[in-house]
Design an enzyme around this catalytic site. Structure first.
Site, PDB file in Angstrom:
ATOM      1  N   CYS A   1      -5.730   5.546  -3.282  1.00 24.90           N
ATOM      2  CA  CYS A   1      -4.990   4.282  -3.238  1.00 24.90           C
ATOM      3  C   CYS A   1      -3.644   4.539  -3.893  1.00 24.90           C
ATOM      4  O   CYS A   1      -3.574   4.825  -5.097  1.00 24.90           O
ATOM      5  CB  CYS A   1      -5.762   3.177  -3.960  1.00 24.90           C
ATOM      6  SG  CYS A   1      -4.854   1.622  -4.093  1.00 24.90           S
TER       7      CYS A   1
ATOM      8  N   CYS B   1       0.887  -1.167   0.000  1.00 25.00           N
ATOM      9  CA  CYS B   1       0.000   0.000   0.000  1.00 25.00           C
ATOM     10  C   CYS B   1       0.914   1.203   0.000  1.00 25.00           C
ATOM     11  O   CYS B   1       1.562   1.496   1.005  1.00 25.00           O
ATOM     12  CB  CYS B   1      -0.897  -0.011   1.234  1.00 25.00           C
ATOM     13  SG  CYS B   1      -1.801   1.542   1.473  1.00 25.00           S
TER      14      CYS B   1
END
Length: 314
Positions: free
Chosen positions: A225, A76
């Site tokens: 994201c 991430c």
């Protein structure tokens, strides 16, 4: 169990971050902690859980990221910047190699994007177009600006793993209803995509500016994201929309990052790692619930500094 954490965000992608270097929890227990702390109906909430882990011979420290459904992601990149900051502060560093689930990334303290905005540069990759590794059964070894027939035979996607899998589609205008529909199909783990994938719609907004909206695996529709922004930048270069080696501004609902994709498929992002507040909560591992929250301090100056950046990006 009682856990201390920092509530943080990278480009609006928000997480509780736990220093797990001295904690001995199983994968299943970490998944329960993630479900408890990131539950939007609970006292904390977030897009998932970040864990700072110990280093090894090849990395100063490590990172684990668990989605809000308890599943573990390969990486991430918005979260990586936050973990990098925690690692820097814990170990007295300003640059490091970080161990991720299936790869490594390099991170460094960078010049602040704006006054008061703690900024980290991260380089990850190489991005790969080999969909067999996902696996994705789309009738081809690579998917670049082409349909994924089981998902939508009429829409072009580029399939990029960095290292988590992304399906990127360039659009004139983001249709969130359609994005959610396609993301929900992928989230169901169909036989042609058993490990699911992130789905992003990307708008070009003038020269060297992209806007990315993502349905994130294990999370759903999210304001930001980081790996989707990296994958979208690389996909834009493959498609000739952006030049390799050129800095672009990537916008999202949470703010922005600066991004650059190279021909060797490495992607660099520079963005914020903002602390919002520090606290602790009691975790019921059996029922994946968090309670008895106490907040030690709020980082009001950091919150305000990032708000000014996000407002200007809109």
């Amino acid at each position: 169990m009682r856990l201390s954490f920092i509530k943080c965000h990278g480009s609006g992608n928000d997480f509780p971050l736990v220093d797990g270097r001295a904690l001995d929890l199983s994968d299943a227990q970490w998944g329960q902690v993630a479900r408890a702390l990131s539950d939007r109906a609970g006292p904390v909430g977030g897009d998932g859980l970040l864990v700072l882990t110990a280093g090894d011979d090849d990395a100063a420290f490590g990172m684990r990221m668990f989605n809000s459904d308890g599943s573990e992601a390969e990486t991430c990149l918005n979260g990586l910047r936050c973990v990098a900051r925690a690692g820097f502060e814990a170990l007295g560093l300003d640059r490091a190699t970080v161990r991720l689930k299936t790869s490594v990334a390099t991170v460094a303290r960078a010049t602040d994007l704006a006054p008061g905005v703690y900024t980290v540069t991260e380089t990850a990759g190489p991005a790969t177009l080999d969909v067999a590794a996902w696996p994705l059964d789309a009738g081809a070894a690579q998917v670049v600006a082409a349909p994924v027939p089981p998902l939508d035979p009429h829409r072009a996607f580029t399939a990029v793993a960095i290292p988590n899998p992304h399906l990127v589609s360039f659009v004139d205008r983001v249709d969130e209803d359609e994005l959610v529909r396609l993301g929900t199909v992928c989230e169901a783990a169909p036989v042609w995509l058993p490990r699911r994938a992130n789905v992003s719609f990307v708008e070009g907004r003038g020269e060297d500016r992209l806007f990315v909206r993502t349905f994130e695996r294990g999370v759903g529709l999210t304001d930001s994201c980081g790996s989707a922004m990296a994958a979208s930048t690389y996909a834009a270069c493959l498609d000739g929309r952006v030049a390799f080696g050129r800095d672009v501004t990537v916008l999202n609902r949470g703010g922005l990052v600066r991004a650059r994709a190279e021909r060797d498929a490495m992607v660099t992002l520079s963005g914020n790692a903002t602390w919002e507040w520090a606290g602790e909560a009691t975790i019921d591992l059996i029922h994946a619930r968090a309670g008895d929250l106490t907040i030690a301090r709020h980082m009001d100056a950091e919150i305000a500094a990032w708000a000014a950046v996000a407002d200007a990006a809109c």
